[in-house]
Design a protein around this motif. Sequence first.
Motif, mmCIF file in Angstrom:
data_model
loop_
_atom_site.group_PDB
_atom_site.id
_atom_site.type_symbol
_atom_site.label_atom_id
_atom_site.label_comp_id
_atom_site.label_asym_id
_atom_site.label_seq_id
_atom_site.Cartn_x
_atom_site.Cartn_y
_atom_site.Cartn_z
ATOM 1 N N GLY A 94 44.233 44.911 38.544
ATOM 2 C CA GLY A 94 43.968 43.471 38.619
ATOM 3 C C GLY A 94 44.029 42.716 37.316
ATOM 4 O O GLY A 94 43.637 41.543 37.264
ATOM 5 N N GLY A 95 44.469 43.380 36.233
ATOM 6 C CA GLY A 95 44.518 42.715 34.940
ATOM 7 C C GLY A 95 43.118 42.346 34.456
ATOM 8 O O GLY A 95 42.111 42.847 34.955
ATOM 9 N N LEU A 96 43.087 41.453 33.497
ATOM 10 C CA LEU A 96 41.819 41.024 32.914
ATOM 11 C C LEU A 96 40.911 40.399 33.972
ATOM 12 O O LEU A 96 39.714 40.667 34.017
ATOM 13 C CB LEU A 96 42.069 40.043 31.772
ATOM 14 C CG LEU A 96 40.866 39.631 30.936
ATOM 15 C CD1 LEU A 96 40.221 40.843 30.266
ATOM 16 C CD2 LEU A 96 41.273 38.607 29.898
ATOM 17 N N ALA A 97 41.492 39.607 34.858
ATOM 18 C CA ALA A 97 40.697 38.977 35.923
ATOM 19 C C ALA A 97 40.054 40.033 36.815
ATOM 20 O O ALA A 97 38.905 39.873 37.254
ATOM 21 C CB ALA A 97 41.568 38.026 36.743
ATOM 22 N N GLY A 98 40.763 41.119 37.065
ATOM 23 C CA GLY A 98 40.211 42.201 37.877
ATOM 24 C C GLY A 98 39.042 42.891 37.199
ATOM 25 O O GLY A 98 38.050 43.239 37.844
ATOM 26 N N VAL A 99 39.142 43.073 35.890
ATOM 27 C CA VAL A 99 38.036 43.664 35.132
ATOM 28 C C VAL A 99 36.814 42.760 35.234
ATOM 29 O O VAL A 99 35.712 43.210 35.530
ATOM 30 C CB VAL A 99 38.427 43.883 33.647
ATOM 31 C CG1 VAL A 99 37.220 44.291 32.821
ATOM 32 C CG2 VAL A 99 39.543 44.913 33.527
ATOM 33 N N TRP A 100 37.024 41.471 34.994
ATOM 34 C CA TRP A 100 35.896 40.547 35.021
ATOM 35 C C TRP A 100 35.282 40.431 36.408
ATOM 36 O O TRP A 100 34.060 40.339 36.534
ATOM 37 C CB TRP A 100 36.328 39.181 34.492
ATOM 38 C CG TRP A 100 36.597 39.167 33.018
ATOM 39 C CD1 TRP A 100 36.667 40.248 32.173
ATOM 40 C CD2 TRP A 100 36.837 38.016 32.221
ATOM 41 N NE1 TRP A 100 36.939 39.830 30.900
ATOM 42 C CE2 TRP A 100 37.054 38.469 30.893
ATOM 43 C CE3 TRP A 100 36.909 36.672 32.489
ATOM 44 C CZ2 TRP A 100 37.315 37.600 29.852
ATOM 45 C CZ3 TRP A 100 37.170 35.798 31.445
ATOM 46 C CH2 TRP A 100 37.371 36.262 30.138
ATOM 47 N N ARG A 101 36.100 40.436 37.465
ATOM 48 C CA ARG A 101 35.548 40.413 38.827
ATOM 49 C C ARG A 101 34.673 41.632 39.062
ATOM 50 O O ARG A 101 33.597 41.543 39.661
ATOM 51 C CB ARG A 101 36.668 40.353 39.873
ATOM 52 C CG ARG A 101 37.184 38.972 40.170
ATOM 53 C CD ARG A 101 38.073 38.930 41.409
ATOM 54 N NE ARG A 101 39.192 39.856 41.347
ATOM 55 C CZ ARG A 101 40.362 39.599 40.754
ATOM 56 N NH1 ARG A 101 40.573 38.436 40.168
ATOM 57 N NH2 ARG A 101 41.330 40.504 40.750
ATOM 58 N N HIS A 102 35.132 42.775 38.601
ATOM 59 C CA HIS A 102 34.344 44.000 38.742
ATOM 60 C C HIS A 102 33.016 43.870 37.989
ATOM 61 O O HIS A 102 31.955 44.210 38.522
ATOM 62 C CB HIS A 102 35.153 45.197 38.217
ATOM 63 C CG HIS A 102 34.448 46.502 38.338
ATOM 64 N ND1 HIS A 102 34.190 47.104 39.549
ATOM 65 C CD2 HIS A 102 33.922 47.323 37.392
ATOM 66 C CE1 HIS A 102 33.541 48.240 39.354
ATOM 67 N NE2 HIS A 102 33.374 48.387 38.046
ATOM 68 N N LEU A 103 33.066 43.357 36.768
ATOM 69 C CA LEU A 103 31.857 43.204 35.955
ATOM 70 C C LEU A 103 30.887 42.193 36.559
ATOM 71 O O LEU A 103 29.672 42.304 36.366
ATOM 72 C CB LEU A 103 32.218 42.794 34.536
ATOM 73 C CG LEU A 103 32.980 43.836 33.716
ATOM 74 C CD1 LEU A 103 33.377 43.264 32.373
ATOM 75 C CD2 LEU A 103 32.182 45.112 33.551
ATOM 76 N N ASP A 104 31.425 41.221 37.277
ATOM 77 C CA ASP A 104 30.565 40.229 37.924
ATOM 78 C C ASP A 104 29.633 40.853 38.966
ATOM 79 O O ASP A 104 28.647 40.231 39.359
ATOM 80 C CB ASP A 104 31.403 39.128 38.576
ATOM 81 C CG ASP A 104 31.999 38.155 37.574
ATOM 82 O OD1 ASP A 104 31.534 38.114 36.412
ATOM 83 O OD2 ASP A 104 32.939 37.434 37.970
ATOM 84 N N GLY A 105 29.912 42.072 39.373
ATOM 85 C CA GLY A 105 29.055 42.772 40.325
ATOM 86 C C GLY A 105 27.818 43.379 39.696
ATOM 87 O O GLY A 105 26.998 43.973 40.393
ATOM 88 N N PHE A 106 27.679 43.246 38.403
ATOM 89 C CA PHE A 106 26.541 43.803 37.674
ATOM 90 C C PHE A 106 25.703 42.677 37.070
ATOM 91 O O PHE A 106 26.175 41.563 36.907
ATOM 92 C CB PHE A 106 27.021 44.727 36.547
ATOM 93 C CG PHE A 106 27.811 45.903 37.040
ATOM 94 C CD1 PHE A 106 27.178 47.060 37.473
ATOM 95 C CD2 PHE A 106 29.203 45.851 37.084
ATOM 96 C CE1 PHE A 106 27.914 48.136 37.934
ATOM 97 C CE2 PHE A 106 29.943 46.925 37.537
ATOM 98 C CZ PHE A 106 29.293 48.069 37.964
ATOM 99 N N THR A 107 24.470 42.993 36.725
ATOM 100 C CA THR A 107 23.590 42.038 36.055
ATOM 101 C C THR A 107 23.651 42.298 34.557
ATOM 102 O O THR A 107 23.434 43.430 34.113
ATOM 103 C CB THR A 107 22.139 42.194 36.554
ATOM 104 O OG1 THR A 107 22.118 41.977 37.966
ATOM 105 C CG2 THR A 107 21.218 41.207 35.866
ATOM 106 N N TRP A 108 23.938 41.239 33.797
ATOM 107 C CA TRP A 108 24.050 41.324 32.344
ATOM 108 C C TRP A 108 22.906 40.551 31.706
ATOM 109 O O TRP A 108 22.323 39.677 32.342
ATOM 110 C CB TRP A 108 25.408 40.782 31.889
ATOM 111 C CG TRP A 108 26.516 41.559 32.511
ATOM 112 C CD1 TRP A 108 27.306 41.173 33.547
ATOM 113 C CD2 TRP A 108 26.902 42.896 32.198
ATOM 114 N NE1 TRP A 108 28.172 42.187 33.885
ATOM 115 C CE2 TRP A 108 27.950 43.252 33.079
ATOM 116 C CE3 TRP A 108 26.480 43.831 31.254
ATOM 117 C CZ2 TRP A 108 28.566 44.492 33.038
ATOM 118 C CZ3 TRP A 108 27.095 45.078 31.214
ATOM 119 C CH2 TRP A 108 28.133 45.401 32.095
#
Length: 173
Positions: A151-165
Amino acid sequence: MTQLDPKALARINVDDIYPPLMALAVRLLENCEAQGARYYVVSGLRTHAEQEALYAQGRTAPGAVVTRARGGESLHNHGLALDFCRDSNMTRAGLQPDWSKRAYEALAHEAAKLGLEPGLYWKFTDAPHVQLKISVHGLDVRKLQAQYATGGLAGVWRHLDGFTWPQVPQSST
């Protein structure tokens, strides 16, 4: 809260940095400035080719070794890391870089307080480097590479959005 120097972020495209990291980075700069330590972000998102060129330094290209990460292996390649430069003389116009490890103690201390991972504390010290602490969620660069491949960079960020930072703390002012 201390007023952030508008030039502190001028060398990067802030839209290329994962938003939760960018918000914390702004607070990090403000917190350091309040202590009399002015830093500028000098590197953010890097292409794989840019990372490979840095990796070549001290190996097949002139200069000192500055990274252990090849293209795709750095959190810079995913918009999850920033490199800072300390201004050694805030009274003079322009940037007077200070690359000594000691110059990054305030940065590292404040970054850790915000839940970020400072490179100053690594075995292979990278004092100007600060990154999102992905290991707290069992993530590593291989998992990010897999997301990037599909998913490219957007795919990485979508995946990270599933976590609490970590969140930017509320200002006391």
